[in-house]
Design an enzyme around this catalytic site. Structure first.
Site: not given
Ligand code: PRP
Length: 177
Positions: A42, A98-99, A102, A151-152
């Site tokens: 999302k 992508e947002d 990490d 954590f943002v």
């Molecule tokens: C978050 C974010 C990225 C991913 C990054 O998604 O949106 O897709 O984690 O983290 P990483 O590099 O450690 O894999 P999340 O799994 O929280 O799902 P969401 O986008 O629905 O919040």
């Protein structure tokens, strides 16, 4: 500022200015080649909405929903595709939107999955990058901001599904986790 936030890392205006700069780089990269933007839900929905409205190149949008965090602050290490796209990407120029990068675990999984579908090119644009946390060697072709290991929340990013609607990128108070 939201009461659960202890600090704003980037304001709404700072993000908007950077999105415009990224869009200029992307317009220049694709020029008159059509590009398929794939938003990773999302978290990616707000960035996609802002970015695509700054693009002048020929673009279409698609969505995939992927999750690896659940309600936690650390990646579970297991990536789940919750929604895949119907579009066949073979031979297309694809840009993942992508947002945040990490650990890189989610993006590594997505890139391997999509590479197997034989796009003409596969690039990655992320608005935020936390390089200190990287476990998988993923590099973004277009990156908005590098951020420290905190954590943002906001600008699409959640904690336990909250705060995605904050228009800025903030640091959550430890007592709210
Ligand atoms: C978050 C974010 C990225 C991913 C990054 O998604 O949106 O897709 O984690 O983290 P990483 O590099 O450690 O894999 P999340 O799994 O929280 O799902 P969401 O986008 O629905 O919040």
């Amino acid at each position: 500022m939201h009461p659960d936030c202890q600090e704003i890392l980037f304001t709404e205006d700072q993000i908007a200015a950077r999105v415009k700069e990224l869009a200029a780089e992307i317009n220049d990269c694709y020029k008159d080649k059509p590009v398929l933007l794939i938003s990773i839900l999302k978290g990616g929905f707000i960035f996609l909405a802002d970015l695509c409205r700054q693009l002048t190149c020929d673009c279409r949008v698609e969505f995939m929903a992927v999750s690896s965090y659940g309600n936690r602050t650390e990646s579970t290490g297991t990536v789940r595709v919750l929604h895949d796209m119907a579009t066949n990407i073979e031979g297309l120029d694809v840009l993942l939107v992508e947002d945040i990068l990490d650990s890189g675990i989610s993006m590594r999984y997505i890139m391997e999955l999509l590479s197997g579908r034989k796009p003409a090119s596969l690039r990655l644009c992320t608005i935020f990058d936390k390089p200190d946390r990287r476990v998988q060697p993923i590099h973004a072709d277009f990156c908005g901001f590098q951020i420290p290991d905190v954590f943002v929340i906001g600008y699409g990013l959640d904690y336990a599904e909250k705060y995605r609607n904050l228009p800025y990128l903030g640091v959550i108070k430890p007592e709210c986790i």
